[in-house]
Design a protein around this motif. Sequence first.
Motif, PDB file in Angstrom:
ATOM      1  N   UNK A  41       0.836  -1.207   0.000  1.00 37.57           N
ATOM      2  CA  UNK A  41       0.000   0.000   0.000  1.00 37.57           C
ATOM      3  C   UNK A  41       0.870   1.256   0.000  1.00 37.57           C
ATOM      4  N   UNK A  42       1.916   1.250   0.806  1.00 40.12           N
ATOM      5  CA  UNK A  42       2.829   2.401   0.871  1.00 40.12           C
ATOM      6  C   UNK A  42       3.501   2.613  -0.484  1.00 40.12           C
ATOM      7  N   UNK A  43       3.967   1.536  -1.092  1.00 38.92           N
ATOM      8  CA  UNK A  43       4.629   1.640  -2.387  1.00 38.92           C
ATOM      9  C   UNK A  43       3.657   2.071  -3.481  1.00 38.92           C
ATOM     10  N   UNK A  44       2.425   1.592  -3.422  1.00 38.98           N
ATOM     11  CA  UNK A  44       1.415   2.000  -4.405  1.00 38.98           C
ATOM     12  C   UNK A  44       1.130   3.492  -4.296  1.00 38.98           C
ATOM     13  N   UNK A  45       1.029   3.992  -3.079  1.00 41.06           N
ATOM     14  CA  UNK A  45       0.791   5.421  -2.864  1.00 41.06           C
ATOM     15  C   UNK A  45       1.961   6.234  -3.395  1.00 41.06           C
ATOM     16  N   UNK A  46       3.183   5.796  -3.094  1.00 41.53           N
ATOM     17  CA  UNK A  46       4.378   6.487  -3.578  1.00 41.53           C
ATOM     18  C   UNK A  46       4.426   6.466  -5.098  1.00 41.53           C
ATOM     19  N   UNK A  48       1.872   6.358  -7.158  1.00 44.81           N
ATOM     20  CA  UNK A  48       0.881   7.318  -7.651  1.00 44.81           C
ATOM     21  C   UNK A  48       1.418   8.741  -7.557  1.00 44.81           C
ATOM     22  N   UNK A  49       2.078   9.073  -6.453  1.00 49.56           N
ATOM     23  CA  UNK A  49       2.658  10.403  -6.284  1.00 49.56           C
ATOM     24  C   UNK A  49       3.716  10.670  -7.355  1.00 49.56           C
ATOM     25  N   UNK A  50       4.554   9.673  -7.620  1.00 50.36           N
ATOM     26  CA  UNK A  50       5.602   9.834  -8.627  1.00 50.36           C
ATOM     27  C   UNK A  50       5.010   9.959 -10.033  1.00 50.36           C
ATOM     28  N   UNK A  51       3.930   9.241 -10.297  1.00 48.60           N
ATOM     29  CA  UNK A  51       3.289   9.357 -11.605  1.00 48.60           C
ATOM     30  C   UNK A  51       2.680  10.745 -11.790  1.00 48.60           C
ATOM     31  N   UNK A  52       2.069  11.294 -10.730  1.00 51.03           N
ATOM     32  CA  UNK A  52       1.536  12.663 -10.806  1.00 51.03           C
ATOM     33  C   UNK A  52       2.658  13.660 -11.055  1.00 51.03           C
TER      34      UNK A  52
END
Length: 95
Positions: A41-46, A48-52
């Motif tokens: 979950x932490x990596x998925x959130x990170x 998403x942030x990097x993709x934005x």
Amino acid sequence: MDSSKDCKFFVWLDEDLGLHRYKSKVNELNRENMDLFNDNMILSKKNMELEKENICLQKKLMNLEVIEKKENDMFMVRVMFCIVIVSIFICFILM
């Protein structure tokens, strides 16, 4: 077992680890699974942030490329204008 009917094969029996040991192992695996889930979950959130951030940077790059093209176009217009002015000046001098 009747040893007279023994065919010289053996029976493999695991030692009984007891219900408590099995429950303990299941709990340990569940904890490990939850840790992995949380890490995911932490990596998925990170991610998403990097993709934005990547999208934002791509937009900035596109804007810079547009600005650079406009500046190059303006430079070419200035160069052509100078050539025309110099050509007109030379024509008037030679006449």
